[in-house]
Design an enzyme around this catalytic site. Structure first.
Site, PDB file in Angstrom:
ATOM      1  N   CYS A 132      -8.277 -25.517  15.265  1.00 25.68           N
ATOM      2  CA  CYS A 132      -9.301 -26.190  15.614  1.00 25.68           C
ATOM      3  C   CYS A 132      -9.174 -27.650  15.784  1.00 25.68           C
ATOM      4  O   CYS A 132      -9.960 -28.286  16.307  1.00 25.68           O
ATOM      5  CB  CYS A 132     -10.403 -25.917  14.716  1.00 25.68           C
ATOM      6  SG  CYS A 132     -10.901 -24.040  14.919  1.00 25.68           S
TER       7      CYS A 132
ATOM      8  N   ASP B 293       0.757  -1.376  -0.081  1.00 26.29           N
ATOM      9  CA  ASP B 293      -0.040  -0.022   0.078  1.00 26.29           C
ATOM     10  C   ASP B 293       0.965   1.357  -0.096  1.00 26.29           C
ATOM     11  O   ASP B 293       2.021   1.052   0.494  1.00 26.29           O
ATOM     12  CB  ASP B 293      -0.579   0.112   1.284  1.00 26.29           C
ATOM     13  CG  ASP B 293      -1.802   1.030   1.175  1.00 26.29           C
ATOM     14  OD1 ASP B 293      -2.205   1.580  -0.008  1.00 26.29           O
ATOM     15  OD2 ASP B 293      -2.340   1.508   2.250  1.00 26.29           O
TER      16      ASP B 293
ATOM     17  N   HIS C 267      -6.372 -19.292  12.909  1.00 26.24           N
ATOM     18  CA  HIS C 267      -7.897 -19.639  12.819  1.00 26.24           C
ATOM     19  C   HIS C 267      -8.548 -18.755  12.015  1.00 26.24           C
ATOM     20  O   HIS C 267      -9.072 -19.002  10.878  1.00 26.24           O
ATOM     21  CB  HIS C 267      -8.638 -19.910  13.946  1.00 26.24           C
ATOM     22  CG  HIS C 267     -10.109 -20.035  13.712  1.00 26.24           C
ATOM     23  ND1 HIS C 267     -10.499 -21.162  13.243  1.00 26.24           N
ATOM     24  CD2 HIS C 267     -10.849 -18.973  13.730  1.00 26.24           C
ATOM     25  CE1 HIS C 267     -12.117 -20.828  12.856  1.00 26.24           C
ATOM     26  NE2 HIS C 267     -12.318 -19.605  13.249  1.00 26.24           N
TER      27      HIS C 267
ATOM     28  N   CYS D  48     -13.898 -26.363  11.331  1.00 25.56           N
ATOM     29  CA  CYS D  48     -12.879 -25.733  10.351  1.00 25.56           C
ATOM     30  C   CYS D  48     -11.643 -26.707  10.584  1.00 25.56           C
ATOM     31  O   CYS D  48     -11.641 -27.768  11.528  1.00 25.56           O
ATOM     32  CB  CYS D  48     -12.129 -24.513  11.355  1.00 25.56           C
ATOM     33  SG  CYS D  48     -10.958 -23.681  10.763  1.00 25.56           S
TER      34      CYS D  48
ATOM     35  N   CYS E 154      -8.288 -26.263  10.333  1.00 22.27           N
ATOM     36  CA  CYS E 154      -7.036 -25.505  10.739  1.00 22.27           C
ATOM     37  C   CYS E 154      -6.393 -25.931  11.883  1.00 22.27           C
ATOM     38  O   CYS E 154      -7.188 -26.706  12.798  1.00 22.27           O
ATOM     39  CB  CYS E 154      -7.275 -23.610  10.700  1.00 22.27           C
ATOM     40  SG  CYS E 154      -7.881 -23.432  12.637  1.00 22.27           S
TER      41      CYS E 154
END
Length: 314
Positions: free
Chosen positions: A267, A50, A293, A262, A264
């Site tokens: 999890c 940016d 997560h 989930c 991940c």
RNA sequence: GGAGGGGUUCCCGAGUGGCCAAAGGGGCCGGACUGUAAAUCCGUUGUCGACGACUUCGAAGGUUCGAAUCCUUCCCCCUCCA
């Protein structure tokens, strides 16, 4: 708090860095000497920088804007600095990202129409100056940024002005600055319509689930946001069963996973009770596991969105 | 045994006659967070029938119009000397 390896594991394909911050620290010449941002941070896939336009907006107490550029003070030591479109192109070249953003002005919300109009036209002139002064156009894709506040005619004028300059991609800035969600979607709708559909459209600064999906429906291809990691650090998880404020006492003995749906690392391996415990103790691992997560949650959301697009379901 | 210091609301810790339900910090509880000045920030935190009332500052008594603050006795803790 994430390592590049972790981000790759989550399915991330691109990350964002910030010109303003890297210019101040460690400075862009240093990054250049390090071999560029990819080598410096050991990230082999695409990077977007940016321009610092948003920092000029968010650090408004310290700035002075003129046609030539922006004089601002470092939030770190108060030292004076000056960013012009040409200067930002130089800094972004030194940093060496794959996609670089034009230097724009992001007006606050609400703002006077007259101010937004003037600002938007200056942003377009700055976009041209960025394009004209870009140092490595063959290696770095320069995106223009649409402004124009919440005014339809100004948004359209801004978009057309930038399209005329023919950028490889277009961003929509000046949204998600405090306006109501419905208003943002309305502005987004007619703004996106003005942008060519054979070029990436990038909605800057948006990262909540709902806006992502609605944004895609309106034709947005890219987003960036601090939300998933910032709220993760502050104990909040986005899940398939709604937001989970992991610090809340009701999770003290909740031994179920953060998000039952989930895949991940967090999890699959830890309970809400343990995550709450880590958060309450101020453990860095709390920030890391929740970040893993939240990032995975959004990345997977977008994977599903892409599949739906391919199957013509969205 | 001698000398000195101290016990304050969940914790630490200010407060030494009224402006004290009692500073400040921590903890606890809750909230915010969207192109990262953010592992940050904000609010709440004695009880209640709650713009008022009641109970609280180791315990019990006392002085005073009025006490966490002054006096008496008692209980407990800490430091130094022996």
């Amino acid at each position: 708090a994430m390592t590049p390896a972790e981000l790759e594991g989550l399915g991330a394909q691109i990350i964002l860095s910030n010109t303003y911050h890297l210019y101040l620290r460690p400075t862009s010449p240093l990054i250049e000497r390090a071999g560029g941002i990819h080598r410096f941070m050991n990230w082999g896939m695409p990077v977007l920088t940016d321009s610092g336009g948003f920092q000029v907006f968010s650090l408004s107490k310290l700035r002075k804007i003129s046609e030539d550029g922006v004089e601002f003070r470092s939030h770190i030591d108060g030292s004076r600095h000056f960013f012009s479109p040409e200067m930002v192109m130089k800094v972004e070249s030194e940093i060496g990202a794959d996609i670089i953003m034009a230097f724009d002005e992001c007006p606050p919300y609400p703002a006077e129409r007259a101010y937004v109009e003037k600002s938007m036209r200056m942003t377009t002139r700055w976009a041209k100056r960025c394009k004209d002064s870009q140092l490595r156009p063959d290696e770095q894709a320069l995106f223009g940024i649409v402004q124009g506040g919440m005014h339809r005619d100004l948004r359209i004028e801004s978009a057309r002005g930038l399209v005329e300059l023919d950028f490889p991609g277009y961003a929509i800035g000046g949204l998600s600055v405090g306006e109501p969600h419905e208003l943002m979607m309305e502005v987004l709708s007619y703004t996106a319509d003005e942008l060519p559909d054979n070029k990436p459209r990038y909605l800057m600064g948006v990262g909540d689930e709902r806006s992502l999906v609605e944004g895609v429906k309106l034709g947005i291809d890219m987003f960036d946001c601090v939300l998933p990691t910032r709220i993760a650090r502050n104990g909040l998880a986005m899940t398939s069963v709604g937001d989970v404020v992991i610090k809340n006492s009701k999770y003290t003995e909740d031994f179920s996973p953060l998000d039952p749906n989930c895949d991940c690392y967090t999890c699959r391996n830890f309970s809400r009770a343990y995550l709450r415990h880590l958060y309450k103790c101020g453990e860095i691992l709390s920030a890391r596991l929740l970040s893993i997560h939240n990032l995975r949650y959004l990345l997977r959301l977008m994977e599903n969105v892409r599949k739906m697009i391919e199957n013509d379901e969205l």
